[in-house]
Design a protein around this motif. Structure first.
Motif, PDB file in Angstrom:
ATOM      1  N   MET A   1       1.022  -1.287   0.078  1.00  0.00           N
ATOM      2  CA  MET A   1      -0.106   0.010  -0.016  1.00  0.00           C
ATOM      3  C   MET A   1       0.891   1.169  -0.050  1.00  0.00           C
ATOM      4  O   MET A   1       0.470   2.189  -0.428  1.00  0.00           O
ATOM      5  N   VAL A   2       2.060   1.044   0.671  1.00  0.00           N
ATOM      6  CA  VAL A   2       3.039   2.399   0.644  1.00  0.00           C
ATOM      7  C   VAL A   2       3.444   2.331  -0.788  1.00  0.00           C
ATOM      8  O   VAL A   2       3.479   3.880  -1.013  1.00  0.00           O
ATOM      9  N   LYS A   3       4.005   1.339  -1.534  1.00  0.00           N
ATOM     10  CA  LYS A   3       4.252   1.855  -2.881  1.00  0.00           C
ATOM     11  C   LYS A   3       3.132   2.340  -3.680  1.00  0.00           C
ATOM     12  O   LYS A   3       3.452   3.425  -4.369  1.00  0.00           O
ATOM     13  N   TYR A   4       2.018   1.900  -3.499  1.00  0.00           N
ATOM     14  CA  TYR A   4       0.827   2.181  -4.394  1.00  0.00           C
ATOM     15  C   TYR A   4       0.775   3.799  -4.231  1.00  0.00           C
ATOM     16  O   TYR A   4       0.192   4.425  -4.943  1.00  0.00           O
ATOM     17  N   TYR A   5       0.666   4.064  -2.816  1.00  0.00           N
ATOM     18  CA  TYR A   5       0.395   5.530  -2.449  1.00  0.00           C
ATOM     19  C   TYR A   5       1.685   6.494  -3.092  1.00  0.00           C
ATOM     20  O   TYR A   5       1.163   7.237  -3.851  1.00  0.00           O
ATOM     21  N   THR A   6       2.777   6.007  -3.082  1.00  0.00           N
ATOM     22  CA  THR A   6       3.764   6.690  -3.663  1.00  0.00           C
ATOM     23  C   THR A   6       3.592   6.799  -5.281  1.00  0.00           C
ATOM     24  O   THR A   6       3.974   7.969  -5.688  1.00  0.00           O
ATOM     25  N   ASP A   7       2.874   5.803  -5.889  1.00  0.00           N
ATOM     26  CA  ASP A   7       2.604   6.123  -7.392  1.00  0.00           C
ATOM     27  C   ASP A   7       1.807   7.140  -7.485  1.00  0.00           C
ATOM     28  O   ASP A   7       1.770   7.458  -8.734  1.00  0.00           O
ATOM     29  N   THR A   8       0.805   7.662  -6.627  1.00  0.00           N
ATOM     30  CA  THR A   8      -0.001   8.593  -6.895  1.00  0.00           C
ATOM     31  C   THR A   8       0.812   9.911  -6.848  1.00  0.00           C
ATOM     32  O   THR A   8       0.177  10.886  -7.023  1.00  0.00           O
TER      33      THR A   8
ATOM     34  N   PRO B   1       3.475  13.074  -7.597  1.00  0.00           N
ATOM     35  CA  PRO B   1       4.180  13.818  -8.499  1.00  0.00           C
ATOM     36  C   PRO B   1       5.677  13.294  -8.607  1.00  0.00           C
ATOM     37  O   PRO B   1       6.164  12.869  -7.315  1.00  0.00           O
ATOM     38  N   GLU B   2       6.481  13.103  -9.592  1.00  0.00           N
ATOM     39  CA  GLU B   2       7.778  12.189  -9.437  1.00  0.00           C
ATOM     40  C   GLU B   2       8.760  13.082  -8.685  1.00  0.00           C
ATOM     41  O   GLU B   2       9.426  12.299  -7.598  1.00  0.00           O
ATOM     42  N   PRO B   3       8.916  14.307  -8.540  1.00  0.00           N
ATOM     43  CA  PRO B   3       9.669  14.941  -7.632  1.00  0.00           C
ATOM     44  C   PRO B   3       9.616  14.316  -6.212  1.00  0.00           C
ATOM     45  O   PRO B   3      10.490  14.280  -5.319  1.00  0.00           O
ATOM     46  N   GLU B   4       8.530  14.452  -5.889  1.00  0.00           N
ATOM     47  CA  GLU B   4       7.923  14.196  -4.423  1.00  0.00           C
ATOM     48  C   GLU B   4       8.172  12.629  -4.091  1.00  0.00           C
ATOM     49  O   GLU B   4       8.701  12.157  -3.022  1.00  0.00           O
TER      50      GLU B   4
ATOM     51  N   LYS C   1      10.217  10.625  -5.552  1.00  0.00           N
ATOM     52  CA  LYS C   1      11.719  10.352  -5.412  1.00  0.00           C
ATOM     53  C   LYS C   1      12.425  10.513  -4.104  1.00  0.00           C
ATOM     54  O   LYS C   1      13.383  10.021  -3.767  1.00  0.00           O
ATOM     55  N   LYS C   2      11.678  11.731  -3.260  1.00  0.00           N
ATOM     56  CA  LYS C   2      12.191  11.976  -1.952  1.00  0.00           C
ATOM     57  C   LYS C   2      11.711  10.868  -1.173  1.00  0.00           C
ATOM     58  O   LYS C   2      12.261  10.530   0.097  1.00  0.00           O
ATOM     59  N   ILE C   3      10.619   9.941  -1.498  1.00  0.00           N
ATOM     60  CA  ILE C   3      10.134   8.948  -0.658  1.00  0.00           C
ATOM     61  C   ILE C   3      10.732   7.780  -0.716  1.00  0.00           C
ATOM     62  O   ILE C   3      10.830   6.613   0.145  1.00  0.00           O
ATOM     63  N   ILE C   4      10.500   7.231  -1.945  1.00  0.00           N
ATOM     64  CA  ILE C   4      10.783   5.662  -2.292  1.00  0.00           C
ATOM     65  C   ILE C   4      12.047   5.479  -3.332  1.00  0.00           C
ATOM     66  O   ILE C   4      11.947   6.289  -4.181  1.00  0.00           O
ATOM     67  N   THR C   5      12.627   4.531  -3.429  1.00  0.00           N
ATOM     68  CA  THR C   5      13.510   4.172  -4.272  1.00  0.00           C
ATOM     69  C   THR C   5      13.648   2.900  -4.603  1.00  0.00           C
ATOM     70  O   THR C   5      13.612   2.026  -3.589  1.00  0.00           O
TER      71      THR C   5
ATOM     72  N   SER D   1       4.500  13.607   3.874  1.00  0.00           N
ATOM     73  CA  SER D   1       3.654  13.559   2.532  1.00  0.00           C
ATOM     74  C   SER D   1       2.250  13.547   2.963  1.00  0.00           C
ATOM     75  O   SER D   1       1.384  14.073   2.326  1.00  0.00           O
ATOM     76  N   PHE D   2       2.136  12.573   4.017  1.00  0.00           N
ATOM     77  CA  PHE D   2       0.691  12.313   4.347  1.00  0.00           C
ATOM     78  C   PHE D   2       0.191  13.585   5.088  1.00  0.00           C
ATOM     79  O   PHE D   2      -1.036  13.859   4.770  1.00  0.00           O
ATOM     80  N   LEU D   3       1.053  14.247   5.948  1.00  0.00           N
ATOM     81  CA  LEU D   3       0.485  15.384   6.522  1.00  0.00           C
ATOM     82  C   LEU D   3       0.144  16.642   5.510  1.00  0.00           C
ATOM     83  O   LEU D   3      -0.656  17.122   5.780  1.00  0.00           O
ATOM     84  N   ASP D   4       1.072  16.573   4.708  1.00  0.00           N
ATOM     85  CA  ASP D   4       0.869  17.786   3.538  1.00  0.00           C
ATOM     86  C   ASP D   4      -0.487  17.749   3.013  1.00  0.00           C
ATOM     87  O   ASP D   4      -1.289  18.705   2.810  1.00  0.00           O
TER      88      ASP D   4
END
Ligand SMILES: Cc1cc2nc3c(=O)[nH]c(=O)nc-3n(C[C@H](O)[C@H](O)[C@H](O)COP(=O)(O)OP(=O)(O)OC[C@H]3O[C@@H](n4cnc5c(N)ncnc54)[C@H](O)[C@@H]3O)c2cc1C
Length: 467
Positions: free
Chosen positions: A84-91, A93-96, A98-102, A177-180
């Motif tokens: 679920m974390v991976k799919y959340y990050t798929d949603t 924008p790329e710059p954000e 990239k800061k979270i998942i590699t 990111s969740f907070l924002d």
């Protein structure tokens, strides 16, 4: 953004703690429910500063492919929960994103006949869950992670399972990111950073009163997402008296970059958090981070000795039964010698000469002089003990009360933060008795849509679920 707080404010839900868990719950309630007044209280001025901080954990999205301490049943639950974390990050924008998942290659390495045979049979059970997982022999290992084979004696059996589709996550950045996202709705969502909850008490009018260092907050439902601190708050209301905590600090060493990806070793069943691994660090390029070590340190936050008093007040050390349980658990020979060895690793200057032996299981040519302590890195893994059963309870724990939940979230709490939030959202709906709705199906579709419908996607609260 800090908001000024004056008199008592009233909320439907208060979340205490802004790590990956609390922030994921805030996001879930904001995005998938119609609860109209939610507050998050976090004692530091930013979220994700304690165990979720990138320096304090191994940054691995634990999906179950390389975690040999998970039963296959648990793997089936953990995989969709963590993805679920991976799919959340798929949603994002790329710059954000990239800061979270590699994306990172991951390997589980077996060394010696016994481990190789165990890993062989484990692979057979994992293949249908991870079709992308490859079983590789020494030649292929040498191509993907040359350091594993360099300097290894020719007769030593090795085998690895390799997943090219692994992920490293900055869980602190994920919390931000969740907070924002949640803070985009200032009508419904309030956030108080730099606000420490000092006490929780039942409100005679219903709900709870949270006394903070900046005033008082009243909420109908309260969720403690304060990891090990949650137990102390639970006990203050009479819950969880059967639990204590064994405080294990995990620290790390750095070398120059030796590995291309993450390499984990086989876990000892009695010490399922102990096996050493080597990882790239998402924030420290050109290095490999090794560890964690494990030592007994009676604090709730690493490098914060002021939290020793919080440990003593949560752990129930005044009870003879607690000491009896600790002795039974820690004097078990495998655990005792392991902790003893870990004391050696912490001795200044010479500790690395002992620790390097564990690293050589992965990379035989690493020498003690190549290692330096990762100063300021490392977190606390508070392992729960049931003092009535003399049982060490690994993985997350949840204490349910009347309109209140206390989450204790050692590894891999960060990986399954969205799944835990989903389960808590479902419970919160029950607390409110139908007054609000939770779009659980939508959340599943949005964040678990590419997963096979594994059992775990029925999130009807398996309280005993641990990962
Ligand atoms: C060495 C190590 C390696 C790990 N590796 C991994 C890994 O690779 N992958 C993985 O998934 N997990 C890993 N973990 C576990 C992971 O770090 C935790 O599961 C996760 O960070 C827990 O998140 P949390 O939000 O529940 O807790 P935390 O991130 O600790 O957040 C709790 C929050 O509560 C706040 N708080 C506490 N008390 C109060 C109060 N009184 N008032 C207000 N706020 C309060 C704190 O300030 C903090 O922000 C590792 C842990 C350690 C120690």
């Amino acid at each position: 953004m800090l908001e000024k707080q004056t008199s008592t404010e009233k909320y439907e839900v208060a979340i205490v703690g802004g790590g990956a868990s609390g922030s994921a719950l805030l996001y879930t309630l904001f995005a998938y429910t119609n609860i109209s007044k939610i507050i998050l209280l976090e004692k530091y001025n930013e979220v994700g500063q304690v165990n979720s901080h990138a320096k304090n954990n191994s940054q691995t999205l634990h999906v179950g492919d390389i975690e040999t301490n998970y039963s296959i049943e648990k793997v089936r639950q953990v995989k969709p929960a963590a993805m679920m974390v991976k799919y959340y990050t798929d949603t994002l924008p790329e710059p954000e994103r990239k800061k979270i998942i590699t994306k990172v290659q991951k390997m589980i390495l077996a060394v010696g006949e016994k481990e190789v045979s165990d890993l062989e049979s484990r692979y057979d059970s994992l293949r249908d869950i991870f079709p992308e997982l490859e079983k590789i022999n020494s030649d292929e290992i040498a191509k993907r992670e040359p350091a594993i084979m360099q300097g290894r004696s020719a007769g030593e059996s090795v085998l690895a399972l390799c997943n090219e589709d692994g992920y490293a996550v900055n869980f602190g950045a994920l919390a931000q990111s969740f907070l924002d996202k949640a803070q985009s709705d200032t009508e419904r969502v309030s956030v108080r950073l730099g606000t420490k909850v000092i006490q929780v008490a039942k409100d005679p009018q219903g709900g709870y009163i949270l006394t903070t260092d900046k005033g008082v907050v009243q909420a109908e439902v309260v969720i403690f997402d304060t990891d090990a601190y949650s137990l102390g708050f639970a006990k203050s209301l009479g819950y969880g008296q059967e639990y204590s905590l064994i405080p294990i600090a995990g620290t790390f060493y750095f070398t120059r970059q030796i590995l291309n990806g993450k390499v984990y070793t086989m876990q000892e069943p009695k010490l399922p958090f102990a096996a050493v691994h080597g990882d790239p660090d998402v924030n420290v390029p050109d290095k490999t981070r090794w560890g964690p070590t494990a030592r007994f340190l009676p604090v709730l936050e690493s490098y914060k000795f002021s939290t020793m008093k919080d440990y003593f007040s949560s752990a129930g050390l005044g009870k003879l039964r607690t000491w009896g349980s600790f002795l039974r658990i820690l004097l078990e020979p495998v655990r005792f010698f392991y902790l003893l060895k870990n004391i050696l690793y912490e001795i200044p200057f010479v500790g690395k000469y002992f620790f390097v032996k564990t690293i050589q299981k992965i990379a035989p040519q690493v020498r003690a002089k190549d290692l330096h302590i990762a100063k300021g890195f490392g977190g606390m893994r508070l392992q729960r003990v049931d003092i009535h059963k003399n049982e060490l309870q690994l993985g997350e724990g949840k204490i349910m009360g009347e309109n209140i939940i206390f989450n204790m979230t050692p590894s891999p709490g960060a990986s399954v933060c969205l799944y835990n939030a989903m389960r808590d959202a479902e419970e919160i709906m029950k607390f409110f008795g139908g007054k609000y709705f939770f779009e659980k199906e939508k959340m599943s579709r949005d964040l678990a849509h590419q997963e096979k419908p594994l059992e775990c996607m029925d999130v009807s609260l398996k309280q005993s679920y641990s990962s």
